[in-house]
Design an enzyme around this catalytic site. Structure first.
Site, PDB file in Angstrom:
ATOM      1  N   ARG A 132       0.858  -1.200   0.000  1.00 50.32           N
ATOM      2  CA  ARG A 132       0.000   0.000   0.000  1.00 50.32           C
ATOM      3  C   ARG A 132       0.887   1.239   0.000  1.00 50.32           C
ATOM      4  O   ARG A 132       1.713   1.407   0.886  1.00 50.32           O
ATOM      5  CB  ARG A 132      -0.926   0.031   1.225  1.00 50.32           C
ATOM      6  CG  ARG A 132      -2.137   0.962   1.029  1.00 50.32           C
ATOM      7  CD  ARG A 132      -2.954   1.116   2.309  1.00 50.32           C
ATOM      8  NE  ARG A 132      -2.192   1.829   3.294  1.00 50.32           N
ATOM      9  CZ  ARG A 132      -2.155   1.526   4.593  1.00 50.32           C
ATOM     10  NH1 ARG A 132      -2.871   0.522   5.068  1.00 50.32           N
ATOM     11  NH2 ARG A 132      -1.417   2.227   5.424  1.00 50.32           N
ATOM     12  N   GLU A 150       4.478   7.200   2.718  1.00 51.60           N
ATOM     13  CA  GLU A 150       5.327   6.018   2.901  1.00 51.60           C
ATOM     14  C   GLU A 150       4.830   4.911   1.980  1.00 51.60           C
ATOM     15  O   GLU A 150       3.725   4.981   1.440  1.00 51.60           O
ATOM     16  CB  GLU A 150       5.293   5.528   4.350  1.00 51.60           C
ATOM     17  CG  GLU A 150       3.915   5.070   4.792  1.00 51.60           C
ATOM     18  CD  GLU A 150       3.939   4.022   5.896  1.00 51.60           C
ATOM     19  OE1 GLU A 150       4.993   3.416   6.139  1.00 51.60           O
ATOM     20  OE2 GLU A 150       2.867   3.793   6.491  1.00 51.60           O
ATOM     21  N   ASN A 152       4.188   0.815   2.146  1.00 55.42           N
ATOM     22  CA  ASN A 152       4.100  -0.321   3.073  1.00 55.42           C
ATOM     23  C   ASN A 152       4.282  -1.635   2.337  1.00 55.42           C
ATOM     24  O   ASN A 152       3.572  -1.916   1.370  1.00 55.42           O
ATOM     25  CB  ASN A 152       2.730  -0.327   3.758  1.00 55.42           C
ATOM     26  CG  ASN A 152       2.581   0.860   4.683  1.00 55.42           C
ATOM     27  OD1 ASN A 152       3.231   0.953   5.718  1.00 55.42           O
ATOM     28  ND2 ASN A 152       1.735   1.805   4.299  1.00 55.42           N
ATOM     29  N   SER A 157      -2.845  -2.789   6.073  1.00 54.97           N
ATOM     30  CA  SER A 157      -4.169  -3.179   6.557  1.00 54.97           C
ATOM     31  C   SER A 157      -5.283  -2.318   5.957  1.00 54.97           C
ATOM     32  O   SER A 157      -5.043  -1.428   5.155  1.00 54.97           O
ATOM     33  CB  SER A 157      -4.202  -3.115   8.081  1.00 54.97           C
ATOM     34  OG  SER A 157      -3.775  -1.863   8.510  1.00 54.97           O
ATOM     35  N   LYS A 333      11.821   3.006   5.863  1.00 52.95           N
ATOM     36  CA  LYS A 333      11.726   4.433   5.511  1.00 52.95           C
ATOM     37  C   LYS A 333      13.046   4.937   4.915  1.00 52.95           C
ATOM     38  O   LYS A 333      13.070   5.863   4.120  1.00 52.95           O
ATOM     39  CB  LYS A 333      11.353   5.255   6.738  1.00 52.95           C
ATOM     40  CG  LYS A 333       9.840   5.441   6.907  1.00 52.95           C
ATOM     41  CD  LYS A 333       9.191   4.498   7.803  1.00 52.95           C
ATOM     42  CE  LYS A 333       7.698   4.726   7.883  1.00 52.95           C
ATOM     43  NZ  LYS A 333       7.018   3.588   8.480  1.00 52.95           N
ATOM     44  N   LYS A 395      11.451   9.998  11.422  1.00 51.66           N
ATOM     45  CA  LYS A 395      10.917   8.624  11.486  1.00 51.66           C
ATOM     46  C   LYS A 395      12.019   7.596  11.716  1.00 51.66           C
ATOM     47  O   LYS A 395      13.032   7.617  11.024  1.00 51.66           O
ATOM     48  CB  LYS A 395      10.220   8.268  10.168  1.00 51.66           C
ATOM     49  CG  LYS A 395       9.105   9.213   9.764  1.00 51.66           C
ATOM     50  CD  LYS A 395       8.406   8.692   8.518  1.00 51.66           C
ATOM     51  CE  LYS A 395       7.344   9.681   8.058  1.00 51.66           C
ATOM     52  NZ  LYS A 395       6.621   9.198   6.866  1.00 51.66           N
ATOM     53  N   GLU A 399       6.963   0.308  11.706  1.00 54.92           N
ATOM     54  CA  GLU A 399       5.649   0.280  11.081  1.00 54.92           C
ATOM     55  C   GLU A 399       4.563   0.252  12.139  1.00 54.92           C
ATOM     56  O   GLU A 399       4.819  -0.115  13.285  1.00 54.92           O
ATOM     57  CB  GLU A 399       5.507  -0.983  10.213  1.00 54.92           C
ATOM     58  CG  GLU A 399       6.446  -1.041   9.033  1.00 54.92           C
ATOM     59  CD  GLU A 399       6.280   0.147   8.113  1.00 54.92           C
ATOM     60  OE1 GLU A 399       5.139   0.608   7.934  1.00 54.92           O
ATOM     61  OE2 GLU A 399       7.289   0.609   7.589  1.00 54.92           O
ATOM     62  N   GLY A 400       3.356   0.611  11.726  1.00 56.92           N
ATOM     63  CA  GLY A 400       2.207   0.397  12.596  1.00 56.92           C
ATOM     64  C   GLY A 400       1.716   1.632  13.325  1.00 56.92           C
ATOM     65  O   GLY A 400       0.748   1.565  14.071  1.00 56.92           O
ATOM     66  N   ARG A 483      -8.053   7.326   4.664  1.00 55.26           N
ATOM     67  CA  ARG A 483      -8.069   7.467   6.117  1.00 55.26           C
ATOM     68  C   ARG A 483      -8.066   8.938   6.464  1.00 55.26           C
ATOM     69  O   ARG A 483      -7.327   9.719   5.860  1.00 55.26           O
ATOM     70  CB  ARG A 483      -6.814   6.839   6.732  1.00 55.26           C
ATOM     71  CG  ARG A 483      -6.990   5.406   7.112  1.00 55.26           C
ATOM     72  CD  ARG A 483      -5.716   4.879   7.688  1.00 55.26           C
ATOM     73  NE  ARG A 483      -4.576   5.251   6.870  1.00 55.26           N
ATOM     74  CZ  ARG A 483      -3.324   4.948   7.183  1.00 55.26           C
ATOM     75  NH1 ARG A 483      -3.054   4.307   8.285  1.00 55.26           N
ATOM     76  NH2 ARG A 483      -2.341   5.298   6.386  1.00 55.26           N
TER      77      ARG A 483
HETATM   78  P1  ADP Z   1       3.760   4.161   9.831  1.00 55.95           P
HETATM   79  O1  ADP Z   1       4.543   3.199   9.001  1.00 55.95           O
HETATM   80  O2  ADP Z   1       3.970   3.966  11.289  1.00 55.95           O
HETATM   81  O3  ADP Z   1       2.320   4.217   9.435  1.00 55.95           O
HETATM   82  P2  ADP Z   1       3.997   6.771   8.533  1.00 55.95           P
HETATM   83  O4  ADP Z   1       5.202   7.193   7.798  1.00 55.95           O
HETATM   84  O5  ADP Z   1       2.819   6.414   7.720  1.00 55.95           O
HETATM   85  O6  ADP Z   1       4.416   5.599   9.546  1.00 55.95           O
HETATM   86  O7  ADP Z   1       3.597   7.925   9.536  1.00 55.95           O
HETATM   87  C1  ADP Z   1       2.450   7.819  10.362  1.00 55.95           C
HETATM   88  C2  ADP Z   1       1.522   9.002  10.141  1.00 55.95           C
HETATM   89  O8  ADP Z   1       2.230  10.228  10.346  1.00 55.95           O
HETATM   90  C3  ADP Z   1       0.949   9.104   8.751  1.00 55.95           C
HETATM   91  O9  ADP Z   1      -0.207   8.310   8.601  1.00 55.95           O
HETATM   92  C4  ADP Z   1       0.647  10.596   8.639  1.00 55.95           C
HETATM   93  O10 ADP Z   1      -0.587  10.897   9.269  1.00 55.95           O
HETATM   94  C5  ADP Z   1       1.771  11.221   9.442  1.00 55.95           C
HETATM   95  N1  ADP Z   1       2.880  11.592   8.549  1.00 55.95           N
HETATM   96  C6  ADP Z   1       3.947  10.834   8.221  1.00 55.95           C
HETATM   97  N2  ADP Z   1       4.758  11.470   7.346  1.00 55.95           N
HETATM   98  C7  ADP Z   1       4.175  12.665   7.103  1.00 55.95           C
HETATM   99  C8  ADP Z   1       4.525  13.803   6.285  1.00 55.95           C
HETATM  100  N3  ADP Z   1       5.638  13.820   5.559  1.00 55.95           N
HETATM  101  N4  ADP Z   1       3.685  14.857   6.295  1.00 55.95           N
HETATM  102  C9  ADP Z   1       2.569  14.860   7.045  1.00 55.95           C
HETATM  103  N5  ADP Z   1       2.191  13.840   7.824  1.00 55.95           N
HETATM  104  C10 ADP Z   1       2.983  12.752   7.866  1.00 55.95           C
HETATM  105 MG    MG Z   2       3.839   1.994   7.417  1.00 55.73          MG
HETATM  106 MG    MG Z   3       1.552   4.823   7.616  1.00 59.51          MG
END
Ligand code: ADP
Ligand code: MG
Ligand code: MG
Length: 507
Positions: A132, A150, A152, A157, A333, A395, A399-400, A483
């Protein structure tokens, strides 16, 4: 354009309309399995685990730019191919693992699983990706552009609940929105179809077929590897039932801590078939053609050495793992950062077509290493400056949800870790989507206000790790997830309690 792009979105509801809409959504959600098991905070007396509640959802689909939605869908197959190619490139992954492993035992342990299996030789070179790719809309001088949050590669999920959410909003658009007093912004809505459940199930089936015949003489099955006490179980069940509908005869759920107790590899079997006996009928044995991980993506699932032995046991078996260790590592990441670093020519290695590379590059936002390179030192300056850090998220390789550090929390966190380990994090520019408003129904309560939407596009692919021509056996775009979270929240995970399910209203 539909009328939903105007200021009047979402419609103003009076008390009776709100109450009615909430009742309709509550009933529809249970009737169609848009549901989760309740958190203890909501229900503290359910010793038999019989209760389900509706998943948090928006009362209306959220307006989303059509051009952005189409761009994200159109590029998914290229992303599938990119990540399949990354997972085939052991040298590339080794270099990246070495950069983060010093400050990250989890990544180091995953790599060690790969090395152990490599030493004795892999017996399965096929891999299944149920991916995803997540985006937010970014507004710049050139207009609106999707930017990737990101990618995945493990346990992506909500495919099961997402298709249901699209159906819920379609149902409301047919039967309820037209009756609202303030219905002008929700008439004749452009709601695209969403085949996320069927799309992911088709990926499982493609891998199941690619596996070929069982060598053990036992019937083939698919294993879903899950966490004990999973609350997002119906999301997984939708996918399981859809897999059965494709013609796969047996799908079993197995919790991560039970892998070693319930599965075995016959030491005399050179093909290392992964054999599974269900606890409710241990006299029956199945050969796991595909093992789909909805667990094992973070350190929480590996509290004991046995858990790492279990992962090794899976990886060395003949089962087609979704994902393999290398595919899981491709989702770091840090990989995303290396691809996005302008001076790096890595993308060229993985994507032959210039036009495809340009299309991928358009979806990248600025991401910096925090290592001792020139770019890393500049990023360290930004990350430790109280003002500059406000534009970034930092970051780790996790994950998660719930693992990131935002804005002012970045310099604070960096102070707590030795500088030689800063390189296991990446620094990413915050994407700031145009404002959208909606109403969220969560645990029976309504929350109204500004929201931030994150679009996920699912991709399903099957490939042979050893194929020198780098072809994909199966490669499809497989539906979407929207979401949505309140605009005061940094994180967006639904399961983690920050976000809610939504669907797109194309504008
Ligand atoms: P995970 O793998 O834990 O889901 P993410 O990289 O998706 O990690 O980060 C979790 C959440 O943080 C995202 O769903 C988003 O809401 C927020 N986020 C992450 N990166 C960004 C970004 N560059 N700009 C704005 N919000 C972000
Ligand atoms: Mg993720
Ligand atoms: Mg995410």
């Amino acid at each position: 354009m539909t009328s939903a792009s105007g200021d009047s979105f979402p419609p103003t509801l009076d008390a009776r309309e709100r109450e009615h809409l909430v009742q309709v959504i509550k009933d529809w959600s249970i009737a169609y399995g848009l549901a989760v098991r309740p958190p203890p905070a909501v229900v503290n007396n359910d010793p038999d685990g019989i209760l389900a509640i509706n998943a948090p959802v928006t009362l209306f689909p959220s307006p989303f730019p059509k051009s952005c939605f189409e761009e994200a869908r159109a590029i998914q197959r290229a992303y599938n191919e990119l990540y399949a190619n990354i997972s085939r490139d052991e040298d590339f992954l080794r270099d990246i693992v070495q950069e983060v492993a010093g400050g990250d035992d989890f990544i180091a342990n995953l790599w060690n699983v790969h090395l152990r299996v490599k030493k004795e030789g892999y017996v399965q070179s096929l891999a299944l990706g149920l991916f995803r790719s997540d985006y937010m809309v970014h507004r710049d001088d050139d207009g609106l552009q999707i930017k990737q949050v990101e990618f995945n590669t493990i346990a992506s999920s909500f495919g099961g609940l997402s298709a249901q959410t699209s159906l819920l909003h379609k149902h409301l658009a047919q039967t309820e929105y037209p009756l609202l007093q303030d219905s002008s912004s929700v008439s004749s809505l452009d709601l695209p179809p969403n085949e996320s459940t069927a799309g992911l199930a088709a990926g499982l089936k493609a891998a199941y077929d690619a596996y070929g015949s069982a060598t053990s003489g036992h019937p083939k099955c698919i294993l879903f590897l899950v966490q004990p006490g999973e609350r997002n179980i119906f999301d997984q069940r939708h996918l399981e039932y859809a897999a059965l509908r494709t013609g796969v005869p047996f799908v079993f759920r197995l919790t991560f801590p039970d892998i070693l107790a319930r599965t075995r590899i016959d030491p005399a079997d050179p093909s290392r078939a992964l054999l599974y006996s269900p606890p409710h009928n241990p006299s029956k044995t199945f050969e796991a053609a595909v093992t789909y991980l909805r667990a094992g993506y973070g350190p929480g699932d590996y509290q004991t050495d046995d858990a790492w032995e279990a992962r090794y046991h899976l990886e060395r078996s003949r089962t087609i793992a979704c994902p393999t260790v290398l595919t899981q590592l491709a989702g770091m990441k840090k990989v995303q950062q290396v691809l996005a670093t302008p001076s790096s020519s890595e993308l060229e290695k993985f994507v032959a077509s210039r036009a495809t590379r340009d299309a991928l590059l358009r979806t990248f936002t600025n991401i910096f290493p925090l290592d001792a390179t020139d770019a890393g030192l500049e990023a360290r300056r930004l990350a430790t400056d109280q003002e500059a850090c406000q534009r970034y998220v930092m970051k780790p390789q996790r994950e998660g949800g719930g693992n990131n550090f935002y804005r002012g929390a970045i310099p604070e966190h960096l102070k707590t870790i030795p500088e030689e380990h800063w390189g296991s994090y990446i620094l990413m520019e915050l994407i700031t989507p145009p404002p959208v408003a909606n109403i969220i129904l969560r645990n029976g309560k309504l929350e109204q206000g500004g929201v931030i939407c994150e679009l996920g596009i699912y991709g399903a692919c099957v490939w042979d790790q050893a194929d020198k021509d780098r072809k994909l056996i199966y490669n499809e775009e497989s539906g979407y997830l929207l979401r949505t979270k309140g605009d005061q929240s940094e994180e967006g995970g639904v399961a983690a309690g920050y976000g809610c399910m939504d669907s797109v209203l194309l504008v």
